[in-house]
Design a protein around this motif. Sequence first.
Motif, PDB file in Angstrom:
ATOM      1  N   MET A   1       0.868  -1.193   0.000  1.00  0.00           N
ATOM      2  CA  MET A   1       0.000   0.000   0.000  1.00  0.00           C
ATOM      3  C   MET A   1       0.897   1.233   0.000  1.00  0.00           C
ATOM      4  O   MET A   1       1.820   1.343   0.795  1.00  0.00           O
ATOM      5  CB  MET A   1      -0.913  -0.021   1.212  1.00  0.00           C
ATOM      6  N   GLY A   2       0.591   2.180  -0.887  1.00  0.00           N
ATOM      7  CA  GLY A   2       1.420   3.374  -0.996  1.00  0.00           C
ATOM      8  C   GLY A   2       1.178   4.350   0.136  1.00  0.00           C
ATOM      9  O   GLY A   2       0.219   4.259   0.882  1.00  0.00           O
ATOM     10  N   ASN A   3       2.103   5.361   0.242  1.00  0.00           N
ATOM     11  CA  ASN A   3       1.971   6.355   1.306  1.00  0.00           C
ATOM     12  C   ASN A   3       0.714   7.199   1.166  1.00  0.00           C
ATOM     13  O   ASN A   3       0.184   7.709   2.133  1.00  0.00           O
ATOM     14  CB  ASN A   3       3.202   7.266   1.299  1.00  0.00           C
ATOM     15  N   ALA A   4       0.239   7.365  -0.059  1.00  0.00           N
ATOM     16  CA  ALA A   4      -0.942   8.200  -0.272  1.00  0.00           C
ATOM     17  C   ALA A   4      -2.169   7.624   0.399  1.00  0.00           C
ATOM     18  O   ALA A   4      -3.120   8.327   0.662  1.00  0.00           O
ATOM     19  CB  ALA A   4      -1.185   8.379  -1.766  1.00  0.00           C
ATOM     20  N   TYR A   5      -2.123   6.296   0.653  1.00  0.00           N
ATOM     21  CA  TYR A   5      -3.298   5.664   1.253  1.00  0.00           C
ATOM     22  C   TYR A   5      -3.086   5.320   2.724  1.00  0.00           C
ATOM     23  O   TYR A   5      -3.939   4.680   3.349  1.00  0.00           O
ATOM     24  CB  TYR A   5      -3.655   4.391   0.473  1.00  0.00           C
ATOM     25  N   CYS A   6      -1.964   5.660   3.289  1.00  0.00           N
ATOM     26  CA  CYS A   6      -1.708   5.380   4.708  1.00  0.00           C
ATOM     27  C   CYS A   6      -2.264   6.526   5.547  1.00  0.00           C
ATOM     28  O   CYS A   6      -1.557   7.480   5.892  1.00  0.00           O
ATOM     29  CB  CYS A   6      -0.205   5.220   4.965  1.00  0.00           C
ATOM     30  N   MET A   7      -3.526   6.458   5.819  1.00  0.00           N
ATOM     31  CA  MET A   7      -4.222   7.515   6.569  1.00  0.00           C
ATOM     32  C   MET A   7      -4.984   6.894   7.722  1.00  0.00           C
ATOM     33  O   MET A   7      -5.339   5.704   7.688  1.00  0.00           O
ATOM     34  CB  MET A   7      -5.183   8.280   5.661  1.00  0.00           C
ATOM     35  N   CYS A   8      -5.233   7.666   8.743  1.00  0.00           N
ATOM     36  CA  CYS A   8      -6.082   7.224   9.853  1.00  0.00           C
ATOM     37  C   CYS A   8      -7.287   8.146   9.932  1.00  0.00           C
ATOM     38  O   CYS A   8      -7.294   9.223   9.344  1.00  0.00           O
ATOM     39  CB  CYS A   8      -5.301   7.225  11.165  1.00  0.00           C
ATOM     40  N   CYS A   9      -8.313   7.716  10.639  1.00  0.00           N
ATOM     41  CA  CYS A   9      -9.564   8.487  10.719  1.00  0.00           C
ATOM     42  C   CYS A   9      -9.918   8.755  12.167  1.00  0.00           C
ATOM     43  O   CYS A   9      -9.451   8.072  13.087  1.00  0.00           O
ATOM     44  CB  CYS A   9     -10.701   7.760  10.013  1.00  0.00           C
ATOM     45  N   GLY A  10     -10.776   9.753  12.373  1.00  0.00           N
ATOM     46  CA  GLY A  10     -11.275  10.115  13.697  1.00  0.00           C
ATOM     47  C   GLY A  10     -12.684  10.661  13.608  1.00  0.00           C
ATOM     48  O   GLY A  10     -13.058  11.243  12.579  1.00  0.00           O
ATOM     49  N   CYS A  11     -13.463  10.426  14.638  1.00  0.00           N
ATOM     50  CA  CYS A  11     -14.872  10.861  14.659  1.00  0.00           C
ATOM     51  C   CYS A  11     -15.076  11.876  15.783  1.00  0.00           C
ATOM     52  O   CYS A  11     -14.719  11.609  16.943  1.00  0.00           O
ATOM     53  CB  CYS A  11     -15.792   9.651  14.837  1.00  0.00           C
ATOM     54  N   VAL A  12     -15.629  13.007  15.420  1.00  0.00           N
ATOM     55  CA  VAL A  12     -15.951  14.049  16.399  1.00  0.00           C
ATOM     56  C   VAL A  12     -17.455  13.989  16.678  1.00  0.00           C
ATOM     57  O   VAL A  12     -18.264  14.057  15.747  1.00  0.00           O
ATOM     58  CB  VAL A  12     -15.553  15.445  15.898  1.00  0.00           C
ATOM     59  N   GLY A  13     -17.832  13.800  17.919  1.00  0.00           N
ATOM     60  CA  GLY A  13     -19.233  13.644  18.278  1.00  0.00           C
ATOM     61  C   GLY A  13     -20.022  14.951  18.195  1.00  0.00           C
ATOM     62  O   GLY A  13     -19.451  16.054  18.134  1.00  0.00           O
ATOM     63  N   GLN A  14     -21.355  14.798  18.200  1.00  0.00           N
ATOM     64  CA  GLN A  14     -22.241  15.960  18.186  1.00  0.00           C
ATOM     65  C   GLN A  14     -22.029  16.787  19.451  1.00  0.00           C
ATOM     66  O   GLN A  14     -21.765  16.262  20.542  1.00  0.00           O
ATOM     67  CB  GLN A  14     -23.702  15.491  18.083  1.00  0.00           C
ATOM     68  N   ALA A  15     -22.184  18.118  19.336  1.00  0.00           N
ATOM     69  CA  ALA A  15     -21.968  19.056  20.445  1.00  0.00           C
ATOM     70  C   ALA A  15     -20.531  19.026  20.934  1.00  0.00           C
ATOM     71  O   ALA A  15     -20.258  19.272  22.111  1.00  0.00           O
ATOM     72  CB  ALA A  15     -22.941  18.795  21.602  1.00  0.00           C
ATOM     73  N   ASN A  16     -19.614  18.684  20.039  1.00  0.00           N
ATOM     74  CA  ASN A  16     -18.185  18.712  20.361  1.00  0.00           C
ATOM     75  C   ASN A  16     -17.453  19.380  19.204  1.00  0.00           C
ATOM     76  O   ASN A  16     -17.970  19.496  18.085  1.00  0.00           O
ATOM     77  CB  ASN A  16     -17.632  17.307  20.574  1.00  0.00           C
ATOM     78  N   VAL A  17     -16.235  19.798  19.454  1.00  0.00           N
ATOM     79  CA  VAL A  17     -15.367  20.337  18.422  1.00  0.00           C
ATOM     80  C   VAL A  17     -13.978  19.759  18.662  1.00  0.00           C
ATOM     81  O   VAL A  17     -13.509  19.688  19.807  1.00  0.00           O
ATOM     82  CB  VAL A  17     -15.367  21.888  18.439  1.00  0.00           C
ATOM     83  N   GLY A  18     -13.328  19.277  17.564  1.00  0.00           N
ATOM     84  CA  GLY A  18     -12.010  18.681  17.691  1.00  0.00           C
ATOM     85  C   GLY A  18     -10.903  19.666  17.360  1.00  0.00           C
ATOM     86  O   GLY A  18     -11.085  20.608  16.584  1.00  0.00           O
TER      87      GLY A  18
END
Length: 291
Positions: A1-18
């Motif tokens: 897998m190339g570097n362009a696809y090495c990503m991670c994800c995160g979820c910010v809940g409702q009534a919150n700000v990340g």
Amino acid sequence: MGNAYCMCCGCVGQANVGVVEKWGRFQKLAQPGLHFFNPFVGECLVGMLSTRISSLDVKIETKTKDNVFVQMHCSIQYRVIRANADDAFYELQNPQEQIQAYVFDVVRAHVPKMALDELFEQKGDVAQAVLEELEKVMGAYGYNIEQILMVDIIPDPSVRKAMNEINAAQRQQLASVYKGEAEKILQVKRAEADAEAKYLGGVGVARQRQAITDGLRENILNFSHKIEGTSAKEVMDLIMVTQYFDTIKDLGNSSKNTTVFIPHGPGHVRDIGEQIRNGLMEASSARICEE
């Protein structure tokens, strides 16, 4: 897998700000939802802040102008400003302690200028002063002060007892005034009723005497006309003797009377008649002299 696809994800809940950083430096704010971050370029979600309204209860002990120690309970409602969440995240390490310190400072600056009674009446002014000061200071750190409530003011127990006693004494004094006014009205009405009763009693006695007088006059006239040779004086003597015996009869029949000594005999009856006639004649003479 190339570097362009090495990503991670995160979820910010409702009534919150990340808060997103890149290589340890603030980059942007992440709104509620799913976000993808590339760790290979140093992106990461370092924290989240709630935008819900929070409540902070503060208890402050201070002294009033009349040297009464009181404990005040304040409730501060605040929230993070979404657009300035980065300031709230980076500028203050403990916002609750900061808010509490400013509340202490403002309350202890205003309350000593007010007496205890004024404090109870103007607690809203103290809350407004705290609100204005906190809005000015905490707004720069990304916090909005929604509302401040002065929940309770608790004086020293001995002062509370004295205040209750003063209030009870004032109410008793007012009750005594009302009671005195009521008794006064009752006495006035009782006196008016007594005067009215006496007046009506006098009217009744006057009518009774008028009826007796009319009856005697009618009896004398009838007796004089029916029996020839009798004068009005003789008829009057006979009627007085009859009334005399009726009076003695009533005294004897009454069970409530004690022993009564009455001189009795023909001579006494004649004397009574003469006394009544003399009294009538004197009254007539006096009336003629006045005219």
